[in-house]
Motif scaffolding. Structure first.
Motif, mmCIF file in Angstrom:
data_model
loop_
_atom_site.group_PDB
_atom_site.id
_atom_site.type_symbol
_atom_site.label_atom_id
_atom_site.label_comp_id
_atom_site.label_asym_id
_atom_site.label_seq_id
_atom_site.Cartn_x
_atom_site.Cartn_y
_atom_site.Cartn_z
ATOM 1 N N ARG A 1 1.064 -1.165 0.164
ATOM 2 C CA ARG A 1 -0.037 0.144 0.222
ATOM 3 C C ARG A 1 0.994 0.957 0.157
ATOM 4 N NH1 ARG A 1 -4.246 2.604 -2.309
ATOM 5 N NH2 ARG A 1 -4.688 4.204 -0.133
ATOM 6 N N ALA A 2 1.766 1.195 0.890
ATOM 7 C CA ALA A 2 3.280 2.462 0.950
ATOM 8 C C ALA A 2 3.364 2.874 -0.675
ATOM 9 C CB ALA A 2 3.925 2.148 1.472
ATOM 10 N N LEU A 3 3.709 1.897 -1.573
ATOM 11 C CA LEU A 3 4.256 1.956 -3.142
ATOM 12 C C LEU A 3 2.619 2.685 -3.745
ATOM 13 C CD1 LEU A 3 6.800 -0.944 -3.122
ATOM 14 C CD2 LEU A 3 7.157 1.593 -3.721
ATOM 15 N N GLU A 4 1.845 2.165 -3.650
ATOM 16 C CA GLU A 4 0.738 2.743 -4.227
ATOM 17 C C GLU A 4 0.263 4.015 -3.902
ATOM 18 O OE1 GLU A 4 -3.007 0.423 -3.133
ATOM 19 O OE2 GLU A 4 -2.148 -1.942 -3.420
ATOM 20 N N CYS A 5 0.747 4.145 -2.555
ATOM 21 C CA CYS A 5 -0.129 5.834 -2.101
ATOM 22 C C CYS A 5 1.369 6.482 -3.052
ATOM 23 C CB CYS A 5 0.278 5.929 -0.741
ATOM 24 S SG CYS A 5 -0.907 5.268 -0.192
ATOM 25 N N LEU A 6 2.786 6.257 -2.485
ATOM 26 C CA LEU A 6 3.794 6.749 -3.563
ATOM 27 C C LEU A 6 3.197 7.075 -5.124
ATOM 28 C CD1 LEU A 6 6.592 8.246 -3.716
ATOM 29 C CD2 LEU A 6 7.694 6.454 -3.204
ATOM 30 N N ALA B 1 11.014 0.048 2.958
ATOM 31 C CA ALA B 1 11.231 -0.044 4.059
ATOM 32 C C ALA B 1 10.251 -0.854 4.960
ATOM 33 C CB ALA B 1 11.713 0.986 5.041
ATOM 34 N N MET B 2 8.770 -0.130 5.079
ATOM 35 C CA MET B 2 7.285 -0.283 5.095
ATOM 36 C C MET B 2 6.887 -1.989 4.725
ATOM 37 S SD MET B 2 5.309 3.059 5.794
ATOM 38 C CE MET B 2 6.134 3.618 3.736
ATOM 39 N N ALA B 3 7.510 -2.301 3.242
ATOM 40 C CA ALA B 3 6.451 -2.897 2.591
ATOM 41 C C ALA B 3 7.854 -4.887 3.706
ATOM 42 C CB ALA B 3 6.851 -3.002 1.441
ATOM 43 N N PHE B 4 8.677 -4.162 3.654
ATOM 44 C CA PHE B 4 10.346 -5.163 4.125
ATOM 45 C C PHE B 4 9.470 -5.688 5.464
ATOM 46 C CE2 PHE B 4 13.423 -3.658 0.917
ATOM 47 C CZ PHE B 4 12.914 -4.721 -0.001
ATOM 48 N N ILE B 5 9.591 -4.506 6.353
ATOM 49 C CA ILE B 5 8.603 -4.997 7.463
ATOM 50 C C ILE B 5 7.863 -6.105 7.377
ATOM 51 C CG2 ILE B 5 8.050 -3.926 9.919
ATOM 52 C CD1 ILE B 5 9.586 -1.771 9.203
ATOM 53 N N ALA C 1 5.865 12.247 9.318
ATOM 54 C CA ALA C 1 5.014 12.115 8.671
ATOM 55 C C ALA C 1 5.473 10.540 9.142
ATOM 56 C CB ALA C 1 4.179 12.076 7.565
ATOM 57 N N PHE C 2 7.026 9.523 8.126
ATOM 58 C CA PHE C 2 7.100 8.807 8.326
ATOM 59 C C PHE C 2 8.593 8.170 10.075
ATOM 60 C CE2 PHE C 2 11.036 6.042 7.645
ATOM 61 C CZ PHE C 2 10.927 5.288 6.788
ATOM 62 N N ASN D 1 -3.136 11.809 0.967
ATOM 63 C CA ASN D 1 -2.517 10.608 1.546
ATOM 64 C C ASN D 1 -1.958 9.842 1.183
ATOM 65 O OD1 ASN D 1 -6.006 10.674 0.734
ATOM 66 N ND2 ASN D 1 -5.451 9.877 -1.295
ATOM 67 N N TRP D 2 -0.540 10.074 0.763
ATOM 68 C CA TRP D 2 0.975 9.982 0.613
ATOM 69 C C TRP D 2 1.200 9.914 2.581
ATOM 70 C CZ3 TRP D 2 4.879 7.307 0.686
ATOM 71 C CH2 TRP D 2 6.150 7.008 0.440
ATOM 72 N N LEU D 3 0.618 11.461 3.357
ATOM 73 C CA LEU D 3 1.828 11.531 4.240
ATOM 74 C C LEU D 3 0.558 10.721 5.075
ATOM 75 C CD1 LEU D 3 1.403 16.011 4.251
ATOM 76 C CD2 LEU D 3 3.291 13.645 4.546
ATOM 77 N N GLU D 4 -0.732 10.657 5.451
ATOM 78 C CA GLU D 4 -1.956 9.829 5.966
ATOM 79 C C GLU D 4 -1.363 8.702 6.226
ATOM 80 O OE1 GLU D 4 -5.366 11.211 4.625
ATOM 81 O OE2 GLU D 4 -5.212 13.153 5.296
ATOM 82 N N TYR D 5 -0.428 7.936 5.669
ATOM 83 C CA TYR D 5 -0.387 6.575 5.173
ATOM 84 C C TYR D 5 0.531 6.252 6.055
ATOM 85 C CZ TYR D 5 0.564 2.071 4.156
ATOM 86 O OH TYR D 5 1.338 0.276 4.767
ATOM 87 N N LEU D 6 1.812 6.765 5.734
ATOM 88 C CA LEU D 6 2.981 7.335 5.983
ATOM 89 C C LEU D 6 2.593 7.225 8.187
ATOM 90 C CD1 LEU D 6 5.895 9.223 4.808
ATOM 91 C CD2 LEU D 6 4.977 6.792 4.259
ATOM 92 N N ARG D 7 1.906 8.320 8.360
ATOM 93 C CA ARG D 7 0.785 8.411 9.537
ATOM 94 C C ARG D 7 0.510 7.571 10.406
ATOM 95 N NH1 ARG D 7 -1.041 14.627 8.495
ATOM 96 N NH2 ARG D 7 0.677 15.554 7.699
ATOM 97 N N ASP D 8 -0.669 7.278 9.523
ATOM 98 C CA ASP D 8 -1.525 5.186 10.377
ATOM 99 C C ASP D 8 -0.309 4.624 10.336
ATOM 100 O OD1 ASP D 8 -3.182 6.808 9.962
ATOM 101 O OD2 ASP D 8 -3.976 6.737 7.909
ATOM 102 N N TYR D 9 0.988 4.267 9.643
ATOM 103 C CA TYR D 9 1.594 2.980 9.442
ATOM 104 C C TYR D 9 2.458 3.079 10.601
ATOM 105 C CZ TYR D 9 4.447 -0.654 8.265
ATOM 106 O OH TYR D 9 5.189 -2.157 8.736
#
Length: 428
Positions: free
Chosen positions: A30-35, A241-245, A316-317, A339-347
């Motif tokens: 999802r992080a890459l989708e937002c990017l 990095a988020m995906a690998f985690i 955010a990250f 949307n990108w920022l909100e995903y980073l914050r939520d993750y």
């Protein structure tokens, strides 16, 4: 579908390789989708955006570009007046001329129907043209708002300005398209969307002024744009990095963050090596850049460096709180960026890495926080020569905080240091 709007000959050819690499990244997350949405929907296929201008717009909208070319040399003066009565005449004269040009050149019925059709038919392939139109109308609105640059206290004293319908109706369409709510321009419209082929500005508020003034305006915009270009590969590393985690691969996440740290280090070094007096003159920056980018109407502010995506992304990250309220962020930050920022914050990668016991990942994240702290300390020192310049024709003001209750420049600097100090203290 859009051949009547976008002749093939003017399609953008400015391809940012990191953008293409991200669009073709094989990782599924999802992080890459937002990017990717940031690049495709927010930037028209690249990040930072590649805007296109009048030749790419529907015909009825092209009059706005012609109008801005007429008005550009009429806005700046080399020696601002200290006489409030004279300044009121100058502002009124500029606004009257701009209204006259709008009445003469813009067919509002055609503009309204075109905007409605464009809004409903456009997809991400048209985003570059929307970005260029966003820039054009932003510059016209800021020009009408101030009436002269350097800005003067007579305009700052205004609590309300009635804008012509020819500037309000397109603005409503632009707000709807980009998902913003501010009546003023923003970093995306006035900076990211105003660089042409990395060599000049599409729209300028320093036409006819001496080279030092024109250079300062150019480098201020180019620096903001270049920072996004240089940091984009780090955005990809953050997403990876988020995906690998999530894939249970902490070593890969650690390596991605190490690469991001190196990219960030080079970008911040570029920032400080570029923000120097030979590029951006201390003597003229406040007058010809900061002032025009402000707004100070209806209790709302204009453009601030805090709107830069790079620093919002880092905060955010890295979980640097407090977050801005959604309402405040929606003022100036387009939806794809939010949307990108909100995903980073939520993750919340620092919390996730800590919970999973990925201490090697946590160490790399802490290293990024240290870099951000060092930048904020350096920026606090670097901005002082720019913000401390005396401008007797105006009240003390920053573009992003509007008029500040400070009796002189020294008090203004103390106010800014206090504001920046708060954010530095939160960067942990």
């Amino acid at each position: 579908m859009f051949s009547w709007i976008f002749p093939a000959s003017i399609q953008s050819t400015n391809i940012h390789c990191p953008s293409i690499e991200i669009l073709h990244d094989p990782l599924k997350h999802r992080a890459l989708e937002c990017l990717r949405d940031l690049i495709q929907i927010g930037g028209g296929g690249t990040w930072p955006p590649t805007a296109t201008y009048d030749e790419s717009w529907p015909l009825p909208l092209r009059a706005y570009n012609a109008i801005i070319r007429t008005m550009e040399p009429l806005l700046p003066v080399e020696e601002p007046s200290m006489d409030d009565t004279r300044n009121r005449r100058i502002i009124a004269s500029f606004r009257a001329r701009l209204r006259s040009e709008l009445d003469r050149c813009v067919e509002m019925k055609e503009v309204e129907s075109t905007l409605e059709r464009w809004q409903s038919e456009s997809d991400c392939s048209a985003q570059s043209a929307w970005l260029g139109f966003f820039a054009c109308i932003s510059f016209l609105r800021h020009s009408y708002r101030w009436g002269v640059t350097p800005i003067v206290r007579e305009a700052q004293n205004e609590e309300f300005v009635a804008f012509p319908n020819q500037l309000d109706i397109p603005w409503t369409a632009l707000q709807r398209h980009f998902g913003t709510t501010s009546p003023s321009g923003c970093m995306t419209s006035i900076c990211y969307s105003n660089i042409v082929a990395d060599t000049h500005l599409q729209y300028s508020v320093t036409v006819g002024m001496p080279e030092v003034i024109r250079s300062t305006e150019f480098w201020n915009t180019k620096l903001v744009f270049d920072m996004e270009a240089k940091i984009l590969p780090a955005y990809q590393k953050f997403a990876q990095a988020m995906a690998f985690i999530d894939f249970g691969r902490p070593a890969a996440a650690r390596d991605a963050l190490k690469s991001a740290s190196d990219i960030l280090k080079m970008a911040l070094k570029y920032f400080f090596s570029t923000m120097v007096d030979s590029n951006m003159s201390h003597a003229v920056w406040m007058a010809y850049v900061q002032g025009f980018q402000g707004w100070a109407l209806d209790g709302l502010d204009g453009i601030s460096g805090g709107q830069s995506l790079i620093f919002r992304t880092l905060d955010a990250f890295l979980g640097i709180r407090p977050w801005p309220t959604p309402e405040k962020e929606r003022l100036h930050i387009p939806e794809a960026q939010r949307n990108w920022l909100e995903y980073l914050r939520d993750y919340d990668i620092r919390a996730v890495a800590k919970e999973k016991g990925y201490y090697e990942v946590t160490a790399e994240l802490d290293s990024l926080v240290k870099q951000l702290r060092l930048w904020r300390m350096g920026h606090m020192r670097r901005m002082q020569p720019y913000e401390s310049v005396r401008r007797p024709e105006r009240k003390t003001m920053t573009a992003g905080i509007s008029v500040v209750d400070a009796p002189d420049e020294a008090s203004m600097i103390e106010h800014l240091k206090k504001e920046l100090g708060h954010r530095l203290a939160q960067t942990v």
